[in-house]
Design a protein around this motif. Structure first.
Motif, PDB file in Angstrom:
ATOM      1  N   ILE A  42       0.861  -1.182   0.000  1.00  0.00           N
ATOM      2  CA  ILE A  42       0.000   0.000   0.000  1.00  0.00           C
ATOM      3  C   ILE A  42       0.896   1.230   0.000  1.00  0.00           C
ATOM      4  O   ILE A  42       1.879   1.298   0.745  1.00  0.00           O
ATOM      5  N   GLN A  43       0.551   2.205  -0.825  1.00  0.00           N
ATOM      6  CA  GLN A  43       1.285   3.471  -0.857  1.00  0.00           C
ATOM      7  C   GLN A  43       0.298   4.605  -0.588  1.00  0.00           C
ATOM      8  O   GLN A  43      -0.839   4.574  -1.057  1.00  0.00           O
ATOM      9  N   TYR A  44       0.747   5.595   0.172  1.00  0.00           N
ATOM     10  CA  TYR A  44      -0.090   6.744   0.493  1.00  0.00           C
ATOM     11  C   TYR A  44       0.782   7.986   0.549  1.00  0.00           C
ATOM     12  O   TYR A  44       1.992   7.925   0.350  1.00  0.00           O
ATOM     13  N   GLU A  45       0.147   9.126   0.811  1.00  0.00           N
ATOM     14  CA  GLU A  45       0.876  10.385   0.802  1.00  0.00           C
ATOM     15  C   GLU A  45       0.536  11.196   2.042  1.00  0.00           C
ATOM     16  O   GLU A  45      -0.606  11.190   2.503  1.00  0.00           O
ATOM     17  N   TYR A  46       1.544  11.885   2.567  1.00  0.00           N
ATOM     18  CA  TYR A  46       1.314  12.828   3.664  1.00  0.00           C
ATOM     19  C   TYR A  46       2.418  13.881   3.663  1.00  0.00           C
ATOM     20  O   TYR A  46       3.470  13.713   3.043  1.00  0.00           O
ATOM     21  N   GLU A 103       5.653   9.901  -0.074  1.00  0.00           N
ATOM     22  CA  GLU A 103       4.752   8.819  -0.460  1.00  0.00           C
ATOM     23  C   GLU A 103       5.343   7.467  -0.062  1.00  0.00           C
ATOM     24  O   GLU A 103       5.844   6.721  -0.896  1.00  0.00           O
ATOM     25  N   PRO A 104       5.274   7.140   1.216  1.00  0.00           N
ATOM     26  CA  PRO A 104       5.825   5.852   1.650  1.00  0.00           C
ATOM     27  C   PRO A 104       4.931   4.695   1.214  1.00  0.00           C
ATOM     28  O   PRO A 104       3.739   4.875   0.955  1.00  0.00           O
ATOM     29  N   ASP A 105       5.525   3.529   1.132  1.00  0.00           N
ATOM     30  CA  ASP A 105       4.736   2.327   0.922  1.00  0.00           C
ATOM     31  C   ASP A 105       5.078   1.330   2.023  1.00  0.00           C
ATOM     32  O   ASP A 105       6.093   1.454   2.692  1.00  0.00           O
ATOM     33  N   PHE A 106       4.191   0.387   2.211  1.00  0.00           N
ATOM     34  CA  PHE A 106       4.407  -0.623   3.248  1.00  0.00           C
ATOM     35  C   PHE A 106       3.788  -1.938   2.810  1.00  0.00           C
ATOM     36  O   PHE A 106       2.833  -1.969   2.032  1.00  0.00           O
ATOM     37  N   PHE A 129      -2.601   2.144  -4.444  1.00  0.00           N
ATOM     38  CA  PHE A 129      -2.511   3.501  -3.927  1.00  0.00           C
ATOM     39  C   PHE A 129      -3.731   3.767  -3.064  1.00  0.00           C
ATOM     40  O   PHE A 129      -4.867   3.514  -3.488  1.00  0.00           O
ATOM     41  N   LEU A 130      -3.512   4.258  -1.874  1.00  0.00           N
ATOM     42  CA  LEU A 130      -4.570   4.662  -0.976  1.00  0.00           C
ATOM     43  C   LEU A 130      -5.108   5.999  -1.461  1.00  0.00           C
ATOM     44  O   LEU A 130      -4.362   6.982  -1.513  1.00  0.00           O
ATOM     45  N   GLN A 131      -6.369   6.034  -1.845  1.00  0.00           N
ATOM     46  CA  GLN A 131      -6.993   7.282  -2.291  1.00  0.00           C
ATOM     47  C   GLN A 131      -7.480   8.044  -1.071  1.00  0.00           C
ATOM     48  O   GLN A 131      -8.254   7.502  -0.272  1.00  0.00           O
ATOM     49  N   GLN A 132      -7.021   9.279  -0.939  1.00  0.00           N
ATOM     50  CA  GLN A 132      -7.315  10.085   0.249  1.00  0.00           C
ATOM     51  C   GLN A 132      -8.039  11.358  -0.174  1.00  0.00           C
ATOM     52  O   GLN A 132      -7.660  12.026  -1.110  1.00  0.00           O
ATOM     53  N   GLY A 133      -9.100  11.671   0.558  1.00  0.00           N
ATOM     54  CA  GLY A 133      -9.850  12.886   0.284  1.00  0.00           C
ATOM     55  C   GLY A 133      -9.876  13.797   1.489  1.00  0.00           C
ATOM     56  O   GLY A 133      -9.489  13.428   2.588  1.00  0.00           O
TER      57      GLY A 133
END
Length: 135
Positions: free
Chosen positions: A58-62, A72-75, A130-134
């Protein structure tokens, strides 16, 4: 490997909650959150198989305050049964992995997962979503 391009677009969640100690407590919070937002009974079967793979990336952004930049780390997640992920297990593990970094973010709402169709260089032969974030 033939994985779905989009996952869990119909489930609402907010990553500002603290880590959960058990899947059961997470599921209660998830159900209550969805019912509060939609005003409808939450009927999603959270115990069904959602990913028929033993591992997923999973990859996301912060925003990282220390470096003053977006990262954008992934784990890597591993299924408890080493065969597949249920919806409950996948969301529980994602939440506990990202909640600390997303608790103060504008984009802290779950909007599903999208499959990356390119090469996953960090974890070859393991699907990357990709984790979709709103906000």
């Amino acid at each position: 490997m033939n994985n779905q391009k989009e996952l869990l677009k119909n489930i609402l969640w907010n990553f500002q909650e603290k880590k959960f100690l058990s899947v059961e407590n997470f599921l209660i919070a998830l159900k209550n959150y969805n019912e509060k937002i939609t005003g409808k009974t939450f009927i999603e079967n959270l115990h069904k198989t959602i990913l028929n793979v033993p591992k997923v990336t999973i990859q996301y952004e912060y925003w990282d305050e220390e470096i003053k930049d977006s990262i954008e780390p992934d784990f890597l997640l591993k299924a408890d049964n080493n065969i597949y992920f249920t919806t409950a297990e996948l969301l529980f593990k994602i939440h506990n992995e990202v909640c600390t970094n997303l608790e103060k973010e504008d984009h802290h709402f779950f909007e599903g997962l999208d499959l990356w169709t390119g090469e996953n260089t960090n974890y070859p032969n393991i699907p990357l979503y990709f984790l979709q974030q709103g906000s």
